[in-house]
Design a protein around this motif. Sequence first.
Motif, PDB file in Angstrom:
ATOM      1  N   ASN A  71       0.837  -1.198   0.000  1.00 46.85           N
ATOM      2  CA  ASN A  71       0.000   0.000   0.000  1.00 46.85           C
ATOM      3  C   ASN A  71       0.875   1.251   0.000  1.00 46.85           C
ATOM      4  N   VAL A  72       0.252   2.381  -0.307  1.00 41.43           N
ATOM      5  CA  VAL A  72       0.914   3.683  -0.207  1.00 41.43           C
ATOM      6  C   VAL A  72       0.256   4.432   0.946  1.00 41.43           C
ATOM      7  N   TYR A  73       1.081   4.965   1.847  1.00 43.18           N
ATOM      8  CA  TYR A  73       0.611   5.723   3.004  1.00 43.18           C
ATOM      9  C   TYR A  73       1.125   7.153   2.867  1.00 43.18           C
ATOM     10  N   VAL A  74       0.247   8.135   3.119  1.00 42.99           N
ATOM     11  CA  VAL A  74       0.580   9.529   2.848  1.00 42.99           C
ATOM     12  C   VAL A  74       0.270  10.419   4.053  1.00 42.99           C
ATOM     13  N   VAL A  75       1.243  11.271   4.381  1.00 48.78           N
ATOM     14  CA  VAL A  75       1.010  12.397   5.285  1.00 48.78           C
ATOM     15  C   VAL A  75       0.868  13.608   4.366  1.00 48.78           C
ATOM     16  N   ASP A  76      -0.314  14.198   4.377  1.00 43.74           N
ATOM     17  CA  ASP A  76      -0.604  15.279   3.433  1.00 43.74           C
ATOM     18  C   ASP A  76      -0.832  16.606   4.150  1.00 43.74           C
ATOM     19  N   ARG A  77      -0.454  17.666   3.452  1.00 47.37           N
ATOM     20  CA  ARG A  77      -0.588  19.027   3.987  1.00 47.37           C
ATOM     21  C   ARG A  77      -2.044  19.369   4.330  1.00 47.37           C
ATOM     22  N   PRO A  78      -3.019  19.132   3.418  1.00 47.97           N
ATOM     23  CA  PRO A  78      -4.403  19.477   3.765  1.00 47.97           C
ATOM     24  C   PRO A  78      -4.901  18.746   5.019  1.00 47.97           C
ATOM     25  N   GLY A  79      -4.495  17.498   5.179  1.00 50.75           N
ATOM     26  CA  GLY A  79      -4.916  16.744   6.363  1.00 50.75           C
ATOM     27  C   GLY A  79      -4.356  17.341   7.646  1.00 50.75           C
ATOM     28  N   GLY A  88      -6.274  21.593  17.005  1.00 50.00           N
ATOM     29  CA  GLY A  88      -5.835  20.286  17.453  1.00 50.00           C
ATOM     30  C   GLY A  88      -4.329  20.125  17.406  1.00 50.00           C
ATOM     31  N   ILE A  89      -3.865  19.174  18.173  1.00 49.58           N
ATOM     32  CA  ILE A  89      -2.448  18.790  18.183  1.00 49.58           C
ATOM     33  C   ILE A  89      -2.359  17.459  17.450  1.00 49.58           C
ATOM     34  N   PRO A  90      -1.845  17.464  16.225  1.00 50.53           N
ATOM     35  CA  PRO A  90      -1.808  16.208  15.474  1.00 50.53           C
ATOM     36  C   PRO A  90      -0.817  15.212  16.080  1.00 50.53           C
ATOM     37  N   VAL A  91      -1.232  13.958  16.092  1.00 51.66           N
ATOM     38  CA  VAL A  91      -0.371  12.857  16.511  1.00 51.66           C
ATOM     39  C   VAL A  91      -0.182  11.987  15.275  1.00 51.66           C
ATOM     40  N   VAL A  92       1.031  12.032  14.725  1.00 52.48           N
ATOM     41  CA  VAL A  92       1.326  11.351  13.463  1.00 52.48           C
ATOM     42  C   VAL A  92       2.149  10.105  13.755  1.00 52.48           C
ATOM     43  N   HIS A  93       1.712   8.970  13.224  1.00 54.99           N
ATOM     44  CA  HIS A  93       2.421   7.707  13.379  1.00 54.99           C
ATOM     45  C   HIS A  93       3.341   7.489  12.189  1.00 54.99           C
ATOM     46  N   LEU A  94       4.602   7.181  12.476  1.00 59.84           N
ATOM     47  CA  LEU A  94       5.570   6.922  11.411  1.00 59.84           C
ATOM     48  C   LEU A  94       6.386   5.680  11.741  1.00 59.84           C
ATOM     49  N   GLY A  95       6.783   4.986  10.698  1.00 60.39           N
ATOM     50  CA  GLY A  95       7.585   3.783  10.873  1.00 60.39           C
ATOM     51  C   GLY A  95       8.933   3.866  10.186  1.00 60.39           C
ATOM     52  N   GLN A  96       9.287   5.048   9.687  1.00 54.77           N
ATOM     53  CA  GLN A  96      10.569   5.223   9.011  1.00 54.77           C
ATOM     54  C   GLN A  96      11.205   6.525   9.503  1.00 54.77           C
ATOM     55  N   MET A  97      12.518   6.478   9.729  1.00 52.87           N
ATOM     56  CA  MET A  97      13.249   7.670  10.154  1.00 52.87           C
ATOM     57  C   MET A  97      13.125   8.779   9.112  1.00 52.87           C
ATOM     58  N   ALA A  98      13.118   8.406   7.844  1.00 51.21           N
ATOM     59  CA  ALA A  98      12.969   9.415   6.793  1.00 51.21           C
ATOM     60  C   ALA A  98      11.673  10.188   6.984  1.00 51.21           C
ATOM     61  N   GLY A  99      10.615   9.517   7.381  1.00 53.79           N
ATOM     62  CA  GLY A  99       9.344  10.173   7.616  1.00 53.79           C
ATOM     63  C   GLY A  99       9.399  11.174   8.751  1.00 53.79           C
ATOM     64  N   VAL A 100      10.082  10.790   9.833  1.00 51.69           N
ATOM     65  CA  VAL A 100      10.236  11.702  10.969  1.00 51.69           C
ATOM     66  C   VAL A 100      10.931  12.976  10.507  1.00 51.69           C
ATOM     67  N   GLN A 101      11.989  12.814   9.743  1.00 61.79           N
ATOM     68  CA  GLN A 101      12.756  13.969   9.254  1.00 61.79           C
ATOM     69  C   GLN A 101      11.937  14.819   8.296  1.00 61.79           C
ATOM     70  N   VAL A 102      11.310  14.179   7.325  1.00 64.55           N
ATOM     71  CA  VAL A 102      10.591  14.907   6.284  1.00 64.55           C
ATOM     72  C   VAL A 102       9.365  15.626   6.845  1.00 64.55           C
ATOM     73  N   VAL A 103       8.581  14.946   7.680  1.00 60.63           N
ATOM     74  CA  VAL A 103       7.405  15.602   8.254  1.00 60.63           C
ATOM     75  C   VAL A 103       7.847  16.705   9.214  1.00 60.63           C
ATOM     76  N   GLY A 104       8.869  16.415  10.027  1.00 61.72           N
ATOM     77  CA  GLY A 104       9.376  17.421  10.952  1.00 61.72           C
ATOM     78  C   GLY A 104       9.857  18.678  10.262  1.00 61.72           C
ATOM     79  N   GLY A 106       8.949  19.427   6.986  1.00 65.96           N
ATOM     80  CA  GLY A 106       8.045  19.817   5.906  1.00 65.96           C
ATOM     81  C   GLY A 106       6.736  20.447   6.312  1.00 65.96           C
ATOM     82  N   PHE A 107       6.428  20.415   7.609  1.00 71.25           N
ATOM     83  CA  PHE A 107       5.189  21.046   8.061  1.00 71.25           C
ATOM     84  C   PHE A 107       5.494  21.853   9.310  1.00 71.25           C
ATOM     85  N   PRO A 108       5.146  23.149   9.299  1.00 71.59           N
ATOM     86  CA  PRO A 108       5.524  24.014  10.418  1.00 71.59           C
ATOM     87  C   PRO A 108       4.769  23.684  11.703  1.00 71.59           C
TER      88      PRO A 108
END
Length: 186
Positions: A71-79, A88-104, A106-108
């Motif tokens: 599957n493809v899993y997406v963290v999106d700006r509109p969401g 709200g305080i978003p709680v984002v689940h990630l399973g890859q270090m790259a995701g932690v870096q990119v979301v951290g 890529g979104f203020p």
Amino acid sequence: MRPGVLLYGPPAAGKDTITAALVALDGRYVPFTRLKVGGGKTSGYRMGTPEQLADLEAHDDVIYRNERYGNVYVVDRPGLEEVTGGGGIPVVHLGQMAGVQVVGDGFPARWACVLLWCSRQSTAERSRQRGDADTVARLAAWDATQADLAAHPHARWELRVDTDTTAPAEAAKRIDTVVRAAVPRS
């Protein structure tokens, strides 16, 4: 800057359980539901189509995407904007270090990066207890997560939680303390 929580860890480390404990502790915590394109489990996801994904990509609204379990899993700006726009305080689940870096990056937000960990045996037991049909794939993802961590020995975590020894409510209190400490007082 608005707060957010990035929960990183292997499958069955307790991301859903601890998120539920955070929501029970303070209703401002909102589980971020990633967009999922594919099949399988639908609970906890916003199910999307390849066309929706292409539209998000065309508008540069995909902050992070990964592929796992076919599957493809997406963290999106509109969401994320929907969650934070409502206070709200978003709680984002990630399973890859790259995701932690990119979301951290890529979104203020003032992201509290939290490492949730459990033993491989716990992942196997929890996966079977919750009825996963793909426990073998989840154990392979556990192995990949361990290798991912080893490849990033200098990753900075505001908090590390061993979910084999820490109750969900206690983990939520500890995360909440970190989030509150990071938010400037007005």
